[in-house]
Design a protein around this motif. Sequence first.
Motif, short mmCIF file in Angstrom:
data_model
loop_
_atom_site.label_atom_id
_atom_site.label_comp_id
_atom_site.label_asym_id
_atom_site.label_seq_id
_atom_site.Cartn_x
_atom_site.Cartn_y
_atom_site.Cartn_z
N PHE A 16 0.83 -1.20 0.00
CA PHE A 16 0.00 0.00 0.00
C PHE A 16 0.86 1.25 0.00
CE2 PHE A 16 0.83 -0.71 4.46
CZ PHE A 16 0.82 0.54 5.06
N ARG A 17 0.25 2.33 -0.45
CA ARG A 17 0.92 3.63 -0.45
C ARG A 17 -0.08 4.70 -0.01
NH1 ARG A 17 1.68 4.73 -6.98
NH2 ARG A 17 -0.53 5.13 -7.40
N ARG A 18 0.49 5.78 0.48
CA ARG A 18 -0.34 6.89 0.95
C ARG A 18 -0.12 8.07 0.01
NH1 ARG A 18 -1.10 5.88 6.97
NH2 ARG A 18 0.28 4.15 7.43
N GLU A 58 9.93 -11.96 -2.32
CA GLU A 58 8.83 -11.88 -3.28
C GLU A 58 8.54 -10.44 -3.69
OE1 GLU A 58 7.37 -14.22 -5.02
OE2 GLU A 58 8.28 -15.93 -4.01
N LEU A 59 8.65 -9.49 -2.77
CA LEU A 59 8.49 -8.08 -3.12
C LEU A 59 9.50 -7.68 -4.19
CD1 LEU A 59 7.84 -6.52 0.39
CD2 LEU A 59 6.23 -6.53 -1.54
N GLY A 69 13.65 0.21 -0.33
CA GLY A 69 12.52 0.99 -0.83
C GLY A 69 11.27 0.92 0.02
N LEU A 70 11.31 0.09 1.06
CA LEU A 70 10.16 -0.03 1.96
C LEU A 70 10.09 1.16 2.91
CD1 LEU A 70 10.26 -3.75 3.13
CD2 LEU A 70 8.39 -2.63 1.93
N VAL A 100 4.88 1.45 0.84
CA VAL A 100 5.86 1.99 -0.10
C VAL A 100 5.63 3.49 -0.24
CG1 VAL A 100 6.10 -0.18 -1.37
CG2 VAL A 100 4.37 1.48 -2.10
N ASP A 101 6.60 4.16 -0.80
CA ASP A 101 6.52 5.60 -1.07
C ASP A 101 5.34 5.88 -2.00
OD1 ASP A 101 7.58 7.93 -3.11
OD2 ASP A 101 8.12 8.30 -1.01
N GLY A 102 4.73 7.05 -1.84
CA GLY A 102 3.57 7.41 -2.63
C GLY A 102 3.78 7.43 -4.13
N SER A 103 5.02 7.52 -4.58
CA SER A 103 5.29 7.55 -6.02
C SER A 103 5.74 6.19 -6.58
CB SER A 103 6.37 8.59 -6.32
OG SER A 103 7.58 8.22 -5.68
#
Length: 157
Positions: A16-18, A58-59, A69-70, A100-103
């Motif tokens: 998920f991302r915000r 797996e990510l 990157g998490l 994860v980061d929003g982008s």
Amino acid sequence: MSGPKLRTDVVDVYVFRRSAGAELLQLRRSRAPFVGAWHPVMGHIENGERAIETALRELHEEIGLARAGLVALYQLEQTFPFFLAERDEIMLSPRFAAEVDGSFEPRLNGEHDAHRWVPIADAPDRFVWPGQQHAIDELARFILPGGEKAEALRLLL
């Protein structure tokens, strides 16, 4: 012994991302089982591997997300059994939520042919299986708001 085989060697990771509101990543399977189904990152635990190690591997393999990157990795408490008729197996899978980061945009491997970001409020209707819907509810109720509950589920990497 007769009856379906019980397997516990699969993990699910809800990414998920915000960005403009919370969004959940879905991947569309390009091969069996579940060709054409939308689901989270999923994978099999390899010999000697811990579930959290599988989630991280797996990510990276399925969406190109390196550990660095998490934003955060959380464990989800509930484990729902599901029956895989094609293999006559009952599956139990540890579940994780990866922020994860929003982008962030995934780089898919050959297991998937498409991805989409789904607003968290719409996500339960976009997943087929009740166990997935419960995992999304757990993420929305305990992790997204932050605070003490989210910190209790956060994993130290």
